[in-house]
Motif scaffolding. Structure first.
Motif, PDB file in Angstrom:
ATOM      1  N   SER A 145       0.825  -1.208   0.000  1.00 38.34           N
ATOM      2  CA  SER A 145       0.000   0.000   0.000  1.00 38.34           C
ATOM      3  C   SER A 145       0.858   1.257   0.000  1.00 38.34           C
ATOM      4  CB  SER A 145      -0.901   0.034   1.238  1.00 38.34           C
ATOM      5  OG  SER A 145      -1.715  -1.102   1.315  1.00 38.34           O
ATOM      6  N   ARG A 146       2.098   1.120   0.468  1.00 38.83           N
ATOM      7  CA  ARG A 146       2.995   2.260   0.635  1.00 38.83           C
ATOM      8  C   ARG A 146       4.146   2.282  -0.354  1.00 38.83           C
ATOM      9  NH1 ARG A 146       3.087   5.070   5.334  1.00 38.83           N
ATOM     10  NH2 ARG A 146       1.028   5.224   6.292  1.00 38.83           N
ATOM     11  N   ARG A 147       4.590   1.104  -0.809  1.00 39.71           N
ATOM     12  CA  ARG A 147       5.721   1.077  -1.730  1.00 39.71           C
ATOM     13  C   ARG A 147       5.606  -0.125  -2.667  1.00 39.71           C
ATOM     14  NH1 ARG A 147       8.265  -0.760   3.193  1.00 39.71           N
ATOM     15  NH2 ARG A 147       9.178  -2.839   2.968  1.00 39.71           N
ATOM     16  N   GLY A 148       6.113   0.075  -3.869  1.00 34.63           N
ATOM     17  CA  GLY A 148       6.075  -0.985  -4.854  1.00 34.63           C
ATOM     18  C   GLY A 148       7.380  -1.752  -4.856  1.00 34.63           C
ATOM     19  N   GLY A 149       7.343  -3.005  -4.485  1.00 35.37           N
ATOM     20  CA  GLY A 149       8.546  -3.816  -4.478  1.00 35.37           C
ATOM     21  C   GLY A 149       8.799  -4.443  -5.840  1.00 35.37           C
ATOM     22  N   ALA A 150      10.032  -4.833  -6.095  1.00 33.91           N
ATOM     23  CA  ALA A 150      10.375  -5.494  -7.344  1.00 33.91           C
ATOM     24  C   ALA A 150       9.532  -6.752  -7.518  1.00 33.91           C
ATOM     25  CB  ALA A 150      11.858  -5.846  -7.358  1.00 33.91           C
ATOM     26  N   GLY A 151       8.869  -6.853  -8.649  1.00 38.09           N
ATOM     27  CA  GLY A 151       8.033  -8.008  -8.922  1.00 38.09           C
ATOM     28  C   GLY A 151       6.596  -7.881  -8.456  1.00 38.09           C
ATOM     29  N   TYR A 152       6.267  -6.755  -7.833  1.00 40.10           N
ATOM     30  CA  TYR A 152       4.922  -6.606  -7.270  1.00 40.10           C
ATOM     31  C   TYR A 152       4.169  -5.410  -7.864  1.00 40.10           C
ATOM     32  CZ  TYR A 152       6.337 -10.090  -3.872  1.00 40.10           C
ATOM     33  OH  TYR A 152       6.752 -11.248  -3.280  1.00 40.10           O
ATOM     34  N   ALA A 153       4.375  -5.148  -9.139  1.00 38.39           N
ATOM     35  CA  ALA A 153       3.696  -4.014  -9.770  1.00 38.39           C
ATOM     36  C   ALA A 153       2.175  -4.151  -9.682  1.00 38.39           C
ATOM     37  CB  ALA A 153       4.129  -3.890 -11.229  1.00 38.39           C
ATOM     38  N   ALA A 154       1.663  -5.338  -9.970  1.00 36.58           N
ATOM     39  CA  ALA A 154       0.214  -5.542  -9.942  1.00 36.58           C
ATOM     40  C   ALA A 154      -0.335  -5.398  -8.522  1.00 36.58           C
ATOM     41  CB  ALA A 154      -0.130  -6.916 -10.510  1.00 36.58           C
ATOM     42  N   PHE A 155       0.323  -6.068  -7.579  1.00 43.66           N
ATOM     43  CA  PHE A 155      -0.151  -6.027  -6.191  1.00 43.66           C
ATOM     44  C   PHE A 155      -0.065  -4.614  -5.627  1.00 43.66           C
ATOM     45  CE2 PHE A 155       0.699  -7.259  -1.570  1.00 43.66           C
ATOM     46  CZ  PHE A 155      -0.643  -7.473  -1.293  1.00 43.66           C
ATOM     47  N   ALA A 156       1.053  -3.931  -5.878  1.00 42.14           N
ATOM     48  CA  ALA A 156       1.213  -2.569  -5.359  1.00 42.14           C
ATOM     49  C   ALA A 156       0.197  -1.624  -5.976  1.00 42.14           C
ATOM     50  CB  ALA A 156       2.635  -2.070  -5.614  1.00 42.14           C
ATOM     51  N   ALA A 157      -0.064  -1.770  -7.267  1.00 39.24           N
ATOM     52  CA  ALA A 157      -1.060  -0.911  -7.915  1.00 39.24           C
ATOM     53  C   ALA A 157      -2.432  -1.118  -7.291  1.00 39.24           C
ATOM     54  CB  ALA A 157      -1.107  -1.206  -9.408  1.00 39.24           C
ATOM     55  N   GLY A 158      -2.781  -2.386  -7.034  1.00 40.61           N
ATOM     56  CA  GLY A 158      -4.076  -2.665  -6.424  1.00 40.61           C
ATOM     57  C   GLY A 158      -4.184  -2.136  -5.012  1.00 40.61           C
ATOM     58  N   LYS A 159      -3.128  -2.325  -4.214  1.00 41.74           N
ATOM     59  CA  LYS A 159      -3.168  -1.876  -2.824  1.00 41.74           C
ATOM     60  C   LYS A 159      -3.017  -0.357  -2.698  1.00 41.74           C
ATOM     61  CE  LYS A 159      -4.076  -5.502  -0.362  1.00 41.74           C
ATOM     62  NZ  LYS A 159      -5.322  -5.547   0.449  1.00 41.74           N
ATOM     63  N   HIS A 160      -2.227   0.256  -3.573  1.00 38.71           N
ATOM     64  CA  HIS A 160      -2.189   1.720  -3.603  1.00 38.71           C
ATOM     65  C   HIS A 160      -3.587   2.259  -3.927  1.00 38.71           C
ATOM     66  CE1 HIS A 160       2.194   1.764  -3.447  1.00 38.71           C
ATOM     67  NE2 HIS A 160       2.202   3.071  -3.585  1.00 38.71           N
ATOM     68  N   GLY A 161      -4.228   1.623  -4.895  1.00 39.86           N
ATOM     69  CA  GLY A 161      -5.568   2.049  -5.272  1.00 39.86           C
ATOM     70  C   GLY A 161      -6.563   1.893  -4.148  1.00 39.86           C
ATOM     71  N   LEU A 162      -6.466   0.781  -3.409  1.00 41.04           N
ATOM     72  CA  LEU A 162      -7.375   0.567  -2.278  1.00 41.04           C
ATOM     73  C   LEU A 162      -7.173   1.638  -1.218  1.00 41.04           C
ATOM     74  CD1 LEU A 162      -9.489  -1.276  -0.916  1.00 41.04           C
ATOM     75  CD2 LEU A 162      -7.572  -2.450   0.193  1.00 41.04           C
ATOM     76  N   ARG A 163      -5.926   1.999  -0.964  1.00 43.21           N
ATOM     77  CA  ARG A 163      -5.664   3.050   0.020  1.00 43.21           C
ATOM     78  C   ARG A 163      -6.312   4.365  -0.417  1.00 43.21           C
ATOM     79  NH1 ARG A 163      -2.485   7.302   1.458  1.00 43.21           N
ATOM     80  NH2 ARG A 163      -1.922   7.397   3.678  1.00 43.21           N
ATOM     81  N   ALA A 164      -6.241   4.670  -1.713  1.00 51.09           N
ATOM     82  CA  ALA A 164      -6.870   5.888  -2.229  1.00 51.09           C
ATOM     83  C   ALA A 164      -8.386   5.840  -2.052  1.00 51.09           C
ATOM     84  CB  ALA A 164      -6.513   6.066  -3.703  1.00 51.09           C
ATOM     85  N   VAL A 165      -8.978   4.674  -2.322  1.00 51.12           N
ATOM     86  CA  VAL A 165     -10.416   4.509  -2.106  1.00 51.12           C
ATOM     87  C   VAL A 165     -10.754   4.731  -0.631  1.00 51.12           C
ATOM     88  CG1 VAL A 165     -12.296   2.817  -2.083  1.00 51.12           C
ATOM     89  CG2 VAL A 165     -10.782   2.974  -4.070  1.00 51.12           C
ATOM     90  N   ALA A 166      -9.951   4.139   0.246  1.00 49.97           N
ATOM     91  CA  ALA A 166     -10.198   4.268   1.686  1.00 49.97           C
ATOM     92  C   ALA A 166     -10.090   5.716   2.138  1.00 49.97           C
ATOM     93  CB  ALA A 166      -9.206   3.398   2.460  1.00 49.97           C
ATOM     94  N   GLU A 167      -9.052   6.414   1.685  1.00 47.78           N
ATOM     95  CA  GLU A 167      -8.856   7.800   2.124  1.00 47.78           C
ATOM     96  C   GLU A 167      -9.961   8.701   1.605  1.00 47.78           C
ATOM     97  OE1 GLU A 167      -5.302  11.100   2.564  1.00 47.78           O
ATOM     98  OE2 GLU A 167      -5.048   9.452   1.137  1.00 47.78           O
ATOM     99  N   SER A 168     -10.334   8.549   0.350  1.00 47.06           N
ATOM    100  CA  SER A 168     -11.419   9.359  -0.196  1.00 47.06           C
ATOM    101  C   SER A 168     -12.728   9.080   0.533  1.00 47.06           C
ATOM    102  CB  SER A 168     -11.582   9.076  -1.698  1.00 47.06           C
ATOM    103  OG  SER A 168     -10.465   9.507  -2.428  1.00 47.06           O
TER     104      SER A 168
END
Length: 243
Positions: A145-168
């Motif tokens: 949710s906070r940083r994109g690790g090597a190999g986790y582009a899909a997971f990080a994009a999804g969790k970053h997006g969820l955090r944005a949904v939560a904050e909004s």
């Protein structure tokens, strides 16, 4: 149905989700627990365990990525079980693919699991909670949710997006009396999968990994907070985690 209403746990898996369901059931809520239909047998076992301990639980085999199924589930719970006072979105999607090997199908599926399903849950929870002027919506995040690790582009994009949904959602619904929070679980969780695949990290005796029941207790504490001191985001990690 309990007098306190319903705690809906979307993604009541074997670790965190199940622990959260047990904790809210112990607190007097009817735990409505969901997983995909193919895992209905596990949900029924969890529901039976909760009932045997003196609580109330109702299992639902639902694909949280499906809008029609999600809308229908919320309507059924409100109609047949009770008012949804707590909604916990706890679906993961932690898969690793090098960026050159990440297909459009993988990226889309992970985003649907981590982000889109969370949006659907938050939207439907808001629809039933706002008219009552109360409720709690809790979103489970991760290190991604906070940083994109090597190999986790899909997971990080999804969790970053969820955090944005939560904050909004928190900014929008806070003035309506709805407490929305995002919990970052930055840790290895005590599961058989961790024990098998990461034996060097599996050291529960020295608190090197997180007990799901301790995570669940934090969810409960956030739900119980007074409106004058609401948490939006909290991070959970063991003392040894590098961050």
């Amino acid at each position: 149905m309990s007098e306190r209403g319903v705690a809906l746990i979307i993604g009541a898996g074997d670790a965190t989700g199940a622990a959260v369901a047990r904790r809210f059931a112990a607190g007097g809520y009817t735990a409505c627990i969901t997983r995909r239909p193919r895992h209905l047998d596990k949900l029924e076992a969890l529901a039976a365990e909760i009932v045997a301990a003196g609580g109330a639980a109702v299992p639902f085999g639902v694909d949280a990525r499906d809008e029609e199924e999600t809308v229908a589930m919320f309507a059924e719970i409100e109609r047949d079980v009770g008012p949804i006072e707590v909604c916990v979105f706890n679906i993961g999607g932690n898969v690793r693919f090098d960026i050159r090997e990440t297909t459009a199908r993988v990226f889309t599926k992970v985003w649907q699991m981590c982000c889109f399903a969370g949006f659907l849950a938050g939207r439907e929870a808001a629809k039933v909670m706002v008219p009552r002027g109360r409720g709690t919506i809790l979103f489970t995040g991760a290190t991604a949710s906070r940083r994109g690790g090597a190999g986790y582009a899909a997971f990080a994009a999804g969790k970053h997006g969820l955090r944005a949904v939560a904050e909004s959602t928190a900014r929008e619904l806070g003035p309506e009396g709805i407490h929305v929070a995002h919990l970052v679980i930055d840790a290895a969780i005590d599961t058989d999968w961790i024990k098998t695949n990461f034996p060097d990290r599996y050291r529960p005796e020295d608190d090197a990994i997180v007990d799901p029941s301790h995570i669940a207790e934090t969810y409960w504490q956030i739900h119980c907070q007074h409106p004058s001191a609401w948490t939006f985001e909290t991070e959970l990690r063991p003392w040894c985690e590098t961050w």
